[in-house]
Design an enzyme around this catalytic site. Structure first.
Site, PDB file in Angstrom:
ATOM      1  N   ASP A 195       0.809  -1.220   0.000  1.00 38.35           N
ATOM      2  CA  ASP A 195       0.000   0.000   0.000  1.00 38.35           C
ATOM      3  C   ASP A 195       0.843   1.271   0.000  1.00 38.35           C
ATOM      4  O   ASP A 195       2.002   1.287   0.397  1.00 38.35           O
ATOM      5  CB  ASP A 195      -0.971   0.011   1.186  1.00 38.35           C
ATOM      6  CG  ASP A 195      -0.285  -0.226   2.529  1.00 38.35           C
ATOM      7  OD1 ASP A 195       0.723  -0.956   2.572  1.00 38.35           O
ATOM      8  OD2 ASP A 195      -0.772   0.300   3.545  1.00 38.35           O
ATOM      9  N   GLU A 214      -0.699  -2.073   5.333  1.00 35.11           N
ATOM     10  CA  GLU A 214       0.267  -1.983   6.437  1.00 35.11           C
ATOM     11  C   GLU A 214       0.242  -0.600   7.054  1.00 35.11           C
ATOM     12  O   GLU A 214       0.422  -0.458   8.271  1.00 35.11           O
ATOM     13  CB  GLU A 214       1.680  -2.321   5.931  1.00 35.11           C
ATOM     14  CG  GLU A 214       2.720  -2.446   7.036  1.00 35.11           C
ATOM     15  CD  GLU A 214       3.257  -1.118   7.555  1.00 35.11           C
ATOM     16  OE1 GLU A 214       3.616  -1.050   8.751  1.00 35.11           O
ATOM     17  OE2 GLU A 214       3.325  -0.148   6.759  1.00 35.11           O
TER      18      GLU A 214
END
Length: 393
Positions: free
Chosen positions: A81, A139
């Site tokens: 991400d 994350e």
């Protein structure tokens, strides 16, 4: 075997840089990594890795079956991400999505994970056991690991490796940390309830803004005088809001922040310690309070044996001059720690810094990466993975 891994990684280097630049140009926020996941799945499939999609919502799992007799599964985790940051780096492959940027190196992590899969799948000597690649979403909001675990990504895993880029370490080098690598990170929300009144007559009101300032000051002072200085705490109030008009005393204030710590006992006692201080300050001035304390992720505690394996593999691959033993942990957080509740593991730092210029830190809009680091990461992880079955019993 090391020379074969190095040769394969060097041969793949142009393709790996192409992959990294594609991912960098097309960043996706936490939980929205649909295109990245599809791209990752396609690369894994092309090198013969068995793929599972939509694991942990937008995560991808790749399974590489070894031909040896060792049934153990070694997991390698990378994250995918990006962050809600407008990129200011002057790159041909800069983010094409306004307000979204890979400013924490997850594009590099993903590329390294794919590179390890590509290398291990081409080894002439069969793998003794099985490798499971975890391409994790979310994350940055510390939720993706729990999503992956809930969907069975760690089932039957015997050990796990992770990697995170580090701008202060030069590219082509790695950082090894024994013991605690990152901090536990929790979220804090406090509401102060006073009584409104005229700004010219404060004695007739209970000023929630002033009391909030006392709470913040007292908390910071108490850290330095009531907590063990060898067990650090960082408490940051990053948001504060309250009040209706300049001449009206505020009756309610909301504060929100983050609390970081390294020692497990300190981490366990933080909610009670903070609430006691907030209660004492509010009681002293006649205010009421509400406090919400949300446990985040624990600290990453690197396993001794697996960290020794990473250090040995790194020194054999690159020589001691390119391996740094990190003497201090980071007060940043990593949900890699949640995997370590399922199996022993270790995370290392991958140097990405340019030697001849300033390197902006993680989460900076001008964050850049020396792409020579990609091969370093691939070789380090691939070689450590190959050695795992010989070293760990």
């Amino acid at each position: 075997m090391l020379s074969e891994i190095k040769d394969l990684a060097e041969t793949l280097a142009p393709r790996l840089i192409e992959i990294r630049r594609h991912i960098h140009a097309h960043p996706e926020l936490s939980g929205q990594e649909y295109q990245t996941a599809a791209y990752v799945a396609g690369v894994l499939s092309s090198c013969g890795v068995q793929v599972q999609e939509a694991v942990g919502k937008t995560g991808v799992v790749g399974n590489l079956q070894g031909n040896g007799s060792d049934a153990r599964i070694l997991a390698i985790r990378t994250d995918m991400d990006a962050l809600p940051i407008q990129e200011r780096a002057d790159l041909e492959f800069a983010s094409r999505k306004p307000g979204i940027m890979h400013a924490c190196g997850h594009d590099v992590h993903t590329t390294v994970g794919l590179g390890v899969a590509m290398v291990l799948s081409q080894l002439t000597e069969p793998l003794p056991g099985n490798v499971r690649f975890l391409f994790q979403p979310a994350e940055e909001i510390a939720q993706g690991a729990s999503w992956m675990i809930r969907d069975g990504a760690m089932r039957d895993v015997s050990a796990i490796f992770g990697v995170h880029v580090f701008p202060s370490i030069p590219a082509r080098s790695v950082g090894i940390r024994y013991g605690v690598l990152t901090a536990a990170a929790d979220d804090l929300e406090i509401f102060i309830q006073g009584e409104s009144g005229h700004g010219a007559r404060p004695h007739e009101a209970i000023d929630a803004i002033w009391i909030a300032s006392q709470v913040i000051t007292t908390l910071q002072q108490a850290i330095s005088r009531t907590q063990n200085p060898l067990r650090p705490i960082v408490l940051t109030i990053g948001q504060i809001s309250g009040g209706r008009a300049p001449n009206v005393i505020a009756d309610r204030v909301r504060m929100a922040g983050t609390v970081r710590s390294l020692h497990p006992d300190t981490h366990a006692n933080l909610p009670q310690w903070i609430e006691r201080i907030v209660a004492n300050v509010c009681n002293s001035y006649g205010a009421k309070y509400e406090m919400n304390y949300r446990r985040g992720v624990p600290s990453v505690q690197n396993d001794l044996t697996l960290t020794q394996l990473l250090e040995t593999a790194s020194r054999e691959a690159w020589g001691s001059e390119r391996v740094q033993l990190l003497t201090e942990p980071s007060l940043g957080a990593e949900d890699f720690s949640l995997y370590l509740e399922q199996a022993p593991g270790s995370m290392f730092r991958l140097g990405i810094g340019y030697p001849d210029k300033h390197n902006p830190p993680l989460h900076h809009p001008e964050f850049e990466v020396d792409e020579s680091a990609i091969v370093t990461g691939v070789v380090t992880l691939a070689y450590a993975a190959y050695k795992y079955w010989q070293v760990v019993r």
